[in-house]
Design an enzyme around this catalytic site. Sequence first.
Site, mmCIF file in Angstrom:
data_model
loop_
_atom_site.group_PDB
_atom_site.id
_atom_site.type_symbol
_atom_site.label_atom_id
_atom_site.label_comp_id
_atom_site.label_asym_id
_atom_site.label_seq_id
_atom_site.Cartn_x
_atom_site.Cartn_y
_atom_site.Cartn_z
ATOM 1 N N HIS A 73 14.383 7.007 -11.898
ATOM 2 C CA HIS A 73 15.460 7.101 -12.863
ATOM 3 C C HIS A 73 15.870 8.557 -13.088
ATOM 4 O O HIS A 73 17.040 8.909 -13.047
ATOM 5 C CB HIS A 73 14.961 6.451 -14.140
ATOM 6 C CG HIS A 73 15.895 6.536 -15.285
ATOM 7 N ND1 HIS A 73 16.970 5.708 -15.389
ATOM 8 C CD2 HIS A 73 15.899 7.342 -16.359
ATOM 9 C CE1 HIS A 73 17.606 5.998 -16.495
ATOM 10 N NE2 HIS A 73 16.979 6.995 -17.103
ATOM 11 N N ASN B 169 -11.773 6.047 10.650
ATOM 12 C CA ASN B 169 -12.847 5.479 11.433
ATOM 13 C C ASN B 169 -13.392 4.222 10.792
ATOM 14 O O ASN B 169 -13.657 3.236 11.457
ATOM 15 C CB ASN B 169 -13.978 6.496 11.575
ATOM 16 C CG ASN B 169 -13.796 7.325 12.819
ATOM 17 O OD1 ASN B 169 -13.245 6.845 13.797
ATOM 18 N ND2 ASN B 169 -14.223 8.567 12.774
ATOM 19 N N GLU C 145 15.889 2.182 -8.211
ATOM 20 C CA GLU C 145 15.837 1.976 -9.645
ATOM 21 C C GLU C 145 16.306 0.563 -9.977
ATOM 22 O O GLU C 145 15.662 -0.137 -10.753
ATOM 23 C CB GLU C 145 16.729 3.015 -10.321
ATOM 24 C CG GLU C 145 16.559 3.048 -11.807
ATOM 25 C CD GLU C 145 17.708 3.760 -12.471
ATOM 26 O OE1 GLU C 145 18.497 4.412 -11.762
ATOM 27 O OE2 GLU C 145 17.819 3.652 -13.688
#
Lengths: 124, 734
Positions: free
Chosen positions: B190, B465, B212
């Site tokens: 916003h 990993n 928004e």
Amino acid sequence: MDMGMTVLVVDDFATMRRIIKGVLKDLGFKNVIEAENGKVALSELKKEEIGLVIADWNMPEMTGIDLLKALRSDDRFKELPFIMVTAEGQKANVIEAVKAGVTNYIVKPFTPDTLKQKLEAIFG
Amino acid sequence: MEQMRKHLEALALEAVDLEPEDIPTMGKIVNTLSELQFECGDILKPVCKDMIVALQGYMERMILGEAQDVKLVSDAVSCLQAVYRSMTRGEEIREEDIKLIILRLNGSEGATSRASCDILKLEKSDEEEGPEEEGHNTTQRELTKEDIELLRDFVSESLESLSTIEVTLIDLEQNPEDSEIINSIFRPFHTIKGVSGFLSLQKINKLAHCCENLLDKARSGEIRIDETITDLILESVDTLKQLIEAVQKGIETGVSLEGNIDIDPIVKQIEVVHARSEQIGNKPLGEILVEDGVVSKEEVSKALEEQKRAPEKKVGEVLVEKGAAKAQAVASALREQKKFGGGRGTELHVKVDTKKLDTLVDMTGELVIAQSMLRQNEAIVSSTDQKLFQTMSQLNQITSTLQKVAMSMRMVPIRSTFQKMVRLVRDLARSSGKQVQLTMSGEDTEIDRNVVDELYEPMVHMVRNAVDHGIETPEERKAVGKPHEGKVELRAYHQSGNIIIEIEDDGRGLDKERILEKAKEKNLIEAESSLTDSEIYNLIFQPGFSTAKKVTEVSGRGVGMDVVKRSIEKLRGRVEIESRPGRGSTFVIHLPLTLAIIEGMVVRVGEERYIVPTLSILESLKPDRSKYTSVHGRGELIKVRDKLIPLVRFEKVFDISCDCKDPWDGLVVAVEYDGAQFCLLVDEVVGKEEVVIKSLGSSLIQVKGVAGGTILGDGRVALILDMAGICELSSASA
């Protein structure tokens, strides 16, 4: 317009506050103070004589609309000029603000001219 | 009737005052109208009600600046008054007049409402004519100093708020109903939208606007947050970041501000989701109740129907009244929906340049030194002035507090690093088709700022990993009876002056056989060597070692754990592996609290003092003569726990000799660096101390074997040994 009155700019975004402050200064207002949300604004209002509030709608802690409602329920601030600056451009929002007693509203993004016009509309 | 008269009178007065742009009066009229409708609803004729509704609608459009006809409003009000008068006289009213005004009030609706409904379309046409003009506007416009400053602020503020979105968004994915979280995501978009519009950054503005709107729908419950939406928003965040970074570059170079990043695809995607939501429009509360098995879908839809007739009632209320659900169940569903935890407290922060901070830390260090020198000054030591001693001890306290504070300022919670992993795990899991849940604890554990930055890369590697090699696919997991969702846990905590970071997964664990096989294949170990489990696991830290069968985008390229190990060691830390076959593995990183302080053993060599970092010390011992062997060509060796370790003499590396010539007269400190072990011959171990590392200064950067200097408690300077350098020096001289 009384350029000496204190204007309170309420917005949680520092850049936006600076922008509005800059526009106000350009328009000739000498005393501009800031608050980052409705709560802070309320305490400022208690401390100082304020002639105009320019507030954002969406803020943490206390929103602009809640601030407006709080002010309008307090006899001292019933007539205090209150401009809502908001990006909440949807109809319902604007109408809610107007019903709550906003003096004027500005939808972001806005130009300095818009603010000037609105101020002239309020203060004649 | 009396009420009605009062309201109408007020209305008439307000209508007289009304001018276009006079918003407060418009507000009053709208309010009076709703009161009138509310209080006098039952005595009003339908046509009057229509009139009031129409007038309300007209006023609202007036407020929005879509209508200006003040005259029409006063006409409508006088018409209402006429109706009132005829009602009091008991006369029939002429509905035609009223209908005419209603028509006029509604008349402009067709045109105006189309205009307001089509905001999206309008924007599209803006865009069509936009680009070229836009380009000119932003590139050719001279940026004033003020503009640049504003832009800079905007860049830093928005980048910061965007990175918070990323984190909160993932929170949201876990609690899609939490309106507080939606709000905290909504707000940055916003504000970005607001400010970018002002700074005429059209692309940023437009994208932020779209996001928004989407979030607004989510906030009002019209759409439910799901993975597509979070993905979309994350993508938008990325694009916004790129745009903002382009602006940043633009400020510096003075060319095109937003760059030529194409936002259309993402904007279109958002619009699609938007449109979809309009078709479905589901109601979360009802959904929760259905999911909880409290009510059936039919009952919810019935309740929703009923709610349409009585809009002030909530779905929950309707359900309870009808006896379809127990109040308690609704309440708990509501709780789930709201998830009240309240607003998060915001802390106030000041941003400080790290250089300034480093200088502060440095200066405090100097202060401590100056103070300790002062304390040992002859004149002060021999003084008998009581007051002087008091002041001295006060000074002492102040400096030590100051030092602590300065040190703590460099410390930041590890949270941000952990949170970056959230996104990583999510993306990895998504792309590999695995289901992984990331949990973390100890995010508030504080760690040196510089360490945090350095830690990011190795952490990324290990987490990758864990997800890539550790966690199995849902099918594999099911086959071995594990829950289909894998778990990766990040933990941070303090332990005896160290920070421990653990990365644990509940995957398949390290495959010892494969590691051995691979190590032999790569000639990292000899074919018959028998190794302990931890030795085997540590093989994966060898350069060029990678057991991944499949090379994925992120891991298994052969660069891997050795890099991790090296970067952790650069931070003066170490990595350990624990693994349980089939049940997962844990990587444990030990790190010093801060890079500014090192814990070391102070040793004396002749006249000099050296600091040996505790981390690299294996043990210190006084060897018997029998433990000493000298082998031709391999130099001197000391037998430490049945192992022959080469002896390094300081005269060889630093040209400084011990008082003692033979190891059995002095002490040896056995140290290890990168797998290589060696013994340092010293005269004496003075003690263990935590010292502040000071660099040797820019003129002495090339000194091998010395990591820095420090000032000891007694004011003497000691050099901190760098094991890597010594290792190199000693092997060169041998």
